[in-house]
Scaffold this motif. Structure first.
Motif, PDB file in Angstrom:
ATOM      1  N   ASP A   1      33.153  34.614  29.775  1.00  0.00           N
ATOM      2  CA  ASP A   1      33.262  36.066  29.846  1.00  0.00           C
ATOM      3  C   ASP A   1      32.338  36.709  28.817  1.00  0.00           C
ATOM      4  OD1 ASP A   1      35.205  35.903  31.820  1.00  0.00           O
ATOM      5  OD2 ASP A   1      36.858  35.899  30.385  1.00  0.00           O
ATOM      6  N   LEU A   2      31.643  37.745  29.235  1.00  0.00           N
ATOM      7  CA  LEU A   2      30.738  38.470  28.355  1.00  0.00           C
ATOM      8  C   LEU A   2      31.353  39.755  27.817  1.00  0.00           C
ATOM      9  CD1 LEU A   2      27.455  38.087  30.430  1.00  0.00           C
ATOM     10  CD2 LEU A   2      28.284  36.643  28.562  1.00  0.00           C
ATOM     11  N   ALA A   3      32.494  40.170  28.364  1.00  0.00           N
ATOM     12  CA  ALA A   3      33.124  41.416  27.929  1.00  0.00           C
ATOM     13  C   ALA A   3      34.601  41.380  28.272  1.00  0.00           C
ATOM     14  CB  ALA A   3      32.459  42.618  28.608  1.00  0.00           C
ATOM     15  N   ASP A   4      35.399  42.199  27.566  1.00  0.00           N
ATOM     16  CA  ASP A   4      36.800  42.402  27.912  1.00  0.00           C
ATOM     17  C   ASP A   4      36.830  43.358  29.104  1.00  0.00           C
ATOM     18  OD1 ASP A   4      37.673  40.848  25.760  1.00  0.00           O
ATOM     19  OD2 ASP A   4      37.622  42.565  24.406  1.00  0.00           O
ATOM     20  N   LYS A   5      37.262  42.871  30.234  1.00  0.00           N
ATOM     21  CA  LYS A   5      37.176  43.704  31.434  1.00  0.00           C
ATOM     22  C   LYS A   5      38.142  43.215  32.497  1.00  0.00           C
ATOM     23  CE  LYS A   5      33.658  45.835  34.376  1.00  0.00           C
ATOM     24  NZ  LYS A   5      32.201  45.911  34.651  1.00  0.00           N
ATOM     25  N   GLU A   6      38.739  44.149  33.213  1.00  0.00           N
ATOM     26  CA  GLU A   6      39.613  43.801  34.324  1.00  0.00           C
ATOM     27  C   GLU A   6      38.910  44.129  35.633  1.00  0.00           C
ATOM     28  OE1 GLU A   6      43.375  45.918  36.068  1.00  0.00           O
ATOM     29  OE2 GLU A   6      44.028  44.593  34.441  1.00  0.00           O
ATOM     30  N   THR A   7      38.922  43.183  36.560  1.00  0.00           N
ATOM     31  CA  THR A   7      38.359  43.405  37.886  1.00  0.00           C
ATOM     32  C   THR A   7      39.451  43.243  38.916  1.00  0.00           C
ATOM     33  OG1 THR A   7      37.657  41.085  37.916  1.00  0.00           O
ATOM     34  CG2 THR A   7      36.010  42.723  37.303  1.00  0.00           C
ATOM     35  N   GLN A   8      39.249  43.866  40.066  1.00  0.00           N
ATOM     36  CA  GLN A   8      40.283  43.916  41.088  1.00  0.00           C
ATOM     37  C   GLN A   8      39.728  43.501  42.438  1.00  0.00           C
ATOM     38  OE1 GLN A   8      42.699  47.596  40.940  1.00  0.00           O
ATOM     39  NE2 GLN A   8      41.380  48.224  39.246  1.00  0.00           N
ATOM     40  N   GLY A   9      40.614  43.055  43.300  1.00  0.00           N
ATOM     41  CA  GLY A   9      40.223  42.681  44.647  1.00  0.00           C
ATOM     42  C   GLY A   9      41.454  42.543  45.511  1.00  0.00           C
ATOM     43  N   THR A  10      41.268  41.964  46.672  1.00  0.00           N
ATOM     44  CA  THR A  10      42.373  41.722  47.601  1.00  0.00           C
ATOM     45  C   THR A  10      42.378  40.250  47.971  1.00  0.00           C
ATOM     46  OG1 THR A  10      42.215  43.954  48.521  1.00  0.00           O
ATOM     47  CG2 THR A  10      43.379  42.309  49.833  1.00  0.00           C
ATOM     48  N   VAL A  11      43.532  39.653  47.884  1.00  0.00           N
ATOM     49  CA  VAL A  11      43.676  38.259  48.282  1.00  0.00           C
ATOM     50  C   VAL A  11      44.279  38.235  49.677  1.00  0.00           C
ATOM     51  CG1 VAL A  11      45.946  38.012  47.193  1.00  0.00           C
ATOM     52  CG2 VAL A  11      44.571  35.995  47.638  1.00  0.00           C
ATOM     53  N   LEU A  12      43.693  37.438  50.558  1.00  0.00           N
ATOM     54  CA  LEU A  12      44.121  37.373  51.946  1.00  0.00           C
ATOM     55  C   LEU A  12      44.880  36.074  52.210  1.00  0.00           C
ATOM     56  CD1 LEU A  12      40.983  38.895  53.693  1.00  0.00           C
ATOM     57  CD2 LEU A  12      43.093  40.017  52.985  1.00  0.00           C
ATOM     58  N   PRO A  13      45.564  35.980  53.335  1.00  0.00           N
ATOM     59  CA  PRO A  13      46.499  34.873  53.575  1.00  0.00           C
ATOM     60  C   PRO A  13      45.894  33.477  53.438  1.00  0.00           C
ATOM     61  CG  PRO A  13      46.875  36.615  55.157  1.00  0.00           C
ATOM     62  CD  PRO A  13      45.624  36.988  54.413  1.00  0.00           C
ATOM     63  N   GLY A  14      46.743  32.565  52.960  1.00  0.00           N
ATOM     64  CA  GLY A  14      46.371  31.170  52.803  1.00  0.00           C
ATOM     65  C   GLY A  14      47.194  30.532  51.706  1.00  0.00           C
ATOM     66  N   VAL A  15      47.254  29.216  51.696  1.00  0.00           N
ATOM     67  CA  VAL A  15      47.901  28.481  50.612  1.00  0.00           C
ATOM     68  C   VAL A  15      46.842  28.174  49.565  1.00  0.00           C
ATOM     69  CG1 VAL A  15      49.018  26.315  49.952  1.00  0.00           C
ATOM     70  CG2 VAL A  15      49.734  27.509  52.028  1.00  0.00           C
TER      71      VAL A  15
END
Length: 330
Positions: free
Chosen positions: A64-78
């Protein structure tokens, strides 16, 4: 905690967010990026590849190069995940995960079912390393499971249908070693190395699904006190306190017999104490080869090997490539 409202660059977004896997993999099965320090908040190797239709491999070997939060969507699966280096902090829906050696475990592992789309967040910490493998079994892949064991198949499919269901999984020393080899393998593996990689993936999948099906052998349980004592010992081992000591000295320092220590440490870390110490030395040798330009002979000595050929064999078994090949990539 810094929140990043803007999306990540298109060329990088699906690969840096390891659990944000599309239900249909990209048209090009091989997706790979090496990031620099200029425009991204992580640097290193991130790869996503479809091993078989419906079975997606993702690996991260980043800092990691910086303190940062990123977001996304997780789709179905194991999801079958192993963090074999550094630390991984993320959330799936409302559930938080902190995995990895620097989070208090020799290797953090997870088995999670995602039955419907949900939020995913990853927290980056400046200077923090993250070496992670995630295998995603998409619903179509789970539906095609064959074999005559209808009971095991039904349990696996039922688990996959329970949104955010989690199972406690202590991966075997073999699974941890395989994950190390995949994560630290060549950036652009050739045909034979890809076949080896696929075989390693299928072995990890088999172990993870055995847990889901209830067929994995039970592992010895540790009391909270034993777990705390072994975690403290692990910190001392990682700090090099017992570089010149033997098993008897280490056991005496924690008030245990050698046999009890070996048994308890394997239950705690997934591998015996000697194997753990040898693995840490190989990890240090790998870092020295990659970052400091040591010769193979110097790296072998650093790892405690008097014979460079024996070192090369152990190195390839752990990381999936020879020390000379890693040094050449430099």
């Amino acid at each position: 905690m810094q929140l990043s409202p803007e999306p990540m660059p298109q060329s990088f977004a699906p690969r840096s967010e390891t659990f944000a896997v599309a239900s249909k993999p990209p048209a090009k099965p091989q997706l790979q990026a090496r990031t620099g320090g200029g425009q991204h908040h992580i640097a290193g190797l991130v790869e996503m590849r479809e091993i078989k239709p419906g079975l997606v491999l993702q690996r991260m070997r980043v800092q990691d190069l910086a303190d940062k939060e990123t977001q996304g969507t997780v789709l179905p699966g194991v999801k079958i995940g192993l963090v074999v280096g550094g630390r991984s902090d993320f959330w799936l829906g409302p559930h938080s995960f902190r995995l990895g050696p620097q989070a208090g475990a020799q290797a953090g592992a997870m088995l999670v079912a995602v039955a419907e789309p949900d939020a995913y967040r990853r927290q980056a910490h400046r200077g923090q390393a993250e070496h992670k493998l995630v295998l995603t079994l998409l619903p179509d892949w789970l539906e095609q499971l064959g074999g005559e064991d209808a009971r095991a198949r039904a349990r696996i499919q039922a688990f996959g249908a329970r949104h955010l269901a989690r199972l406690d999984w202590r991966p075997s020393a073999r699974a941890i070693a395989l994950a190390h080899q995949i994560v630290h393998g060549p950036e652009r593996p050739g045909l034979i190395e890809q076949l080896y990689q696929e075989a390693r993936v299928m072995e990890i999948v088999a172990e993870g699904l055995a847990v889901v099906a209830g067929e994995a052998p039970p592992q010895a349980a540790l009391s909270l006190r034993e777990h705390r004592r072994l975690r403290e010992l692990q910190g001392r081992l990682d700090a090099g306190e017992f570089e010149q000591g033997g098993l008897a000295e280490i056991a005496n320092s924690v008030g245990m017999s050698v046999s009890s220590l070996q048994r308890s440490f394997k239950a705690f870390a997934g591998e015996g104490l000697f194997e753990y110490l040898r693995g840490r030395k190989l990890d240090a040798a790998r870092e020295a080869l990659a970052r400091e330009g040591l010769s193979v002979g110097q790296a072998a000595a650093l790892a405690g090997y008097g014979n460079a050929a024996n070192f090369a064999t152990a190195f390839k078994r752990r990381f999936g490539c020879s020390p000379s090949a890693l040094r050449a990539r430099g």
